[in-house]
Design a protein around this motif. Structure first.
Motif, short mmCIF file in Angstrom:
data_model
loop_
_atom_site.label_atom_id
_atom_site.label_comp_id
_atom_site.label_asym_id
_atom_site.label_seq_id
_atom_site.Cartn_x
_atom_site.Cartn_y
_atom_site.Cartn_z
N GLU A 250 33.16 41.00 38.29
CA GLU A 250 34.11 41.14 37.18
C GLU A 250 34.28 39.79 36.50
O GLU A 250 34.22 38.74 37.15
CB GLU A 250 35.47 41.62 37.72
CG GLU A 250 36.47 41.95 36.65
CD GLU A 250 37.71 42.68 37.20
OE1 GLU A 250 37.71 43.07 38.39
OE2 GLU A 250 38.66 42.84 36.41
N HIS A 251 34.49 39.85 35.21
CA HIS A 251 34.68 38.63 34.42
C HIS A 251 35.69 38.92 33.34
O HIS A 251 35.69 40.00 32.76
CB HIS A 251 33.33 38.22 33.80
CG HIS A 251 33.47 37.25 32.67
ND1 HIS A 251 33.13 37.55 31.38
CD2 HIS A 251 33.94 35.99 32.67
CE1 HIS A 251 33.38 36.49 30.62
NE2 HIS A 251 33.87 35.54 31.37
N GLY A 252 36.60 38.00 33.11
CA GLY A 252 37.56 38.23 32.04
C GLY A 252 38.52 37.07 31.90
O GLY A 252 38.38 36.04 32.56
N ALA A 253 39.51 37.28 31.03
CA ALA A 253 40.55 36.27 30.85
C ALA A 253 41.24 36.04 32.19
O ALA A 253 41.48 36.98 32.95
CB ALA A 253 41.56 36.74 29.80
N THR A 254 41.53 34.78 32.47
CA THR A 254 42.09 34.43 33.77
C THR A 254 43.36 35.24 34.07
O THR A 254 43.54 35.73 35.19
CB THR A 254 42.36 32.92 33.83
OG1 THR A 254 41.10 32.26 33.67
CG2 THR A 254 43.01 32.51 35.13
N GLU A 255 44.22 35.40 33.08
CA GLU A 255 45.48 36.12 33.36
C GLU A 255 45.20 37.57 33.73
O GLU A 255 45.92 38.14 34.57
CB GLU A 255 46.44 36.00 32.18
CG GLU A 255 45.90 36.51 30.86
CD GLU A 255 46.89 36.24 29.73
OE1 GLU A 255 47.35 35.10 29.62
OE2 GLU A 255 47.17 37.19 28.98
N ASP A 256 44.17 38.16 33.15
CA ASP A 256 43.82 39.54 33.51
C ASP A 256 43.19 39.61 34.90
O ASP A 256 43.46 40.54 35.67
CB ASP A 256 42.85 40.14 32.49
CG ASP A 256 43.48 40.23 31.11
OD1 ASP A 256 44.72 40.28 31.03
OD2 ASP A 256 42.73 40.23 30.12
N ARG A 265 37.76 44.93 44.54
CA ARG A 265 37.26 43.77 45.27
C ARG A 265 37.78 42.47 44.64
O ARG A 265 38.08 41.51 45.35
CB ARG A 265 35.71 43.78 45.28
CG ARG A 265 35.14 44.94 46.10
CD ARG A 265 33.67 45.13 45.85
NE ARG A 265 33.40 45.48 44.44
CZ ARG A 265 32.19 45.65 43.93
NH1 ARG A 265 31.12 45.51 44.69
NH2 ARG A 265 32.04 45.96 42.66
N THR A 266 37.91 42.48 43.33
CA THR A 266 38.50 41.31 42.65
C THR A 266 39.95 41.14 43.10
O THR A 266 40.39 40.04 43.45
CB THR A 266 38.46 41.46 41.12
OG1 THR A 266 37.17 41.86 40.71
CG2 THR A 266 38.86 40.16 40.43
N ALA A 267 40.67 42.26 43.10
CA ALA A 267 42.09 42.21 43.50
C ALA A 267 42.22 41.67 44.92
O ALA A 267 43.06 40.81 45.20
CB ALA A 267 42.71 43.60 43.39
N ASP A 268 41.37 42.17 45.82
CA ASP A 268 41.43 41.71 47.21
C ASP A 268 41.13 40.21 47.29
O ASP A 268 41.79 39.48 48.02
CB ASP A 268 40.43 42.49 48.07
CG ASP A 268 40.89 43.91 48.34
OD1 ASP A 268 42.08 44.21 48.07
OD2 ASP A 268 40.07 44.73 48.78
N TYR A 269 40.12 39.78 46.55
CA TYR A 269 39.74 38.36 46.65
C TYR A 269 40.80 37.45 46.06
O TYR A 269 41.22 36.47 46.70
CB TYR A 269 38.38 38.11 45.97
CG TYR A 269 37.93 36.69 46.18
CD1 TYR A 269 37.43 36.28 47.41
CD2 TYR A 269 38.07 35.74 45.17
CE1 TYR A 269 37.07 34.96 47.63
CE2 TYR A 269 37.71 34.41 45.39
CZ TYR A 269 37.20 34.04 46.62
OH TYR A 269 36.86 32.73 46.84
N VAL A 270 41.28 37.75 44.86
CA VAL A 270 42.24 36.82 44.24
C VAL A 270 43.58 36.83 44.97
O VAL A 270 44.35 35.88 44.87
CB VAL A 270 42.46 37.07 42.71
CG1 VAL A 270 41.14 36.92 41.95
CG2 VAL A 270 43.12 38.41 42.45
#
Ligand code: ADP
Ligand code: MG
Length: 275
Positions: A250-256, A265-270
């Motif tokens: 996933e790639h996007g604006a940092t705030e998103d 998987r992004t949610a879990d990692y961040v």
């Protein structure tokens, strides 16, 4: 090696046209027959900070090295795809490797100043290596300008003849940033530049990044999610699952990416649930 002689041939670091957009287009990478990146595409806009995040071993450093043609220095390494600097492929036949390195600078995890060389000469070291000439006055001005931009000038202006190795780790890293800036790169790549630094030094480097981004494009690898959130405009999350090559999930604006990630998987990692 070219002798430093009598002309300044450098454009001003402030010129707003200096920063360049960088774009990876379907970049794949191998070490021998081990594929470590699979068709990674990413736009890194000019005058923005792009953070590359993801667990160890997913190919972030390899990707960064491909962005300035350092990957090809490794014997077993190969790659496919394109890397466009303001639309032109740095891998086009006829483009010189030294040109890409000069336009796209790199700062590493472990500060690597020349320890016995003076602070002054450390800042200018890249000029000689690139055959860039400057007058005596030009050199003095450039040293001050680059150390100022790297947030180090006030601390070292009265001891420019001391060796690079005499500085603290955080100061050494800012010296390395100053050295990178001296050849007027249009993009600065940073591979975990703060992971060997204490929190105060880390803050100083982050402040430096915030000041530099108005004139240079920055791509930073970091394992520190707070740092990614603080310094970057956009984030790319790399992952290599179960022996498969690294990809951008996933790639996007940092705030998103931090506030409303699309991929679990992004949610879990961040949120620190793995990696
Ligand atoms: P990251 O920076 O995300 O931790 P790397 O780009 O360093 O990941 O590594 C990606 C993969 O490439 C890993 O499997 C690593 O073992 C492999 N790799 C990295 N450098 C080399 C090398 N010089 N030779 C062989 N394999 C390498
Ligand atoms: Mg790495």
């Amino acid at each position: 090696m070219t002798d430093v002689a009598d002309t300044v041939t450098l454009p001003p670091i402030h010129s707003t046209s200096a920063a360049a957009a960088l774009e990876a287009d379907a970049v794949s990478a191998w070490f021998g027959d081990h594929k470590v990146l699979d068709r990674v595409s990413l736009a890194m806009p000019a005058r923005e900070v792009t953070a590359l995040i993801g667990p160890s071993g997913c190919g972030k450093s390899t990707f960064l090295r491909i962005l300035n043609r350092m990957h090809e220095l490794i014997g077993s390494a190969s790659l496919a795809g394109r890397v466009l600097l303001d639309g032109e492929d740095i891998y086009d036949r006829g483009r010189r490797i030294t040109h890409a390195r000069r336009e796209i600078g790199m700062v590493f995890q472990k500060p690597n100043p020349f320890p016995a060389m003076s602070l002054y000469d450390n800042v200018l070291a890249g000029l000689k290596l690139n055959g860039i000439k400057a007058t005596r006055d030009g050199r003095d001005d450039l040293v001050e300008e680059c150390l100022t931009k790297a947030g180090l000038w006030k601390e070292v202006k009265d001891r420019l003849r001391q060796p690079g190795g005499a500085l603290s780790g955080g100061q050494q890293q800012r010296l390395c940033i100053a050295r990178s800036l001296a050849v007027r790169p249009r993009v600065l790549l940073m591979d975990e530049p703060c992971s060997a630094l204490d929190p105060t030094s880390t803050r100083r480097v982050e402040e430096t990044i915030a000041e530099l981004k108005s004139e240079i494009t920055i791509v930073i690898v970091t394992h520190n999610m707070q740092q990614a959130a603080r310094v970057s405009d956009s984030c790319a999350f790399f992952l290599a699952e179960q022996g498969t090559p690294g990809v951008i999930v996933e790639h996007g604006a940092t705030e998103d990416m931090f506030g409303s990630p699309q991929d679990s998987r992004t949610a879990d990692y961040v949120n620190g649930r793995f990696g």
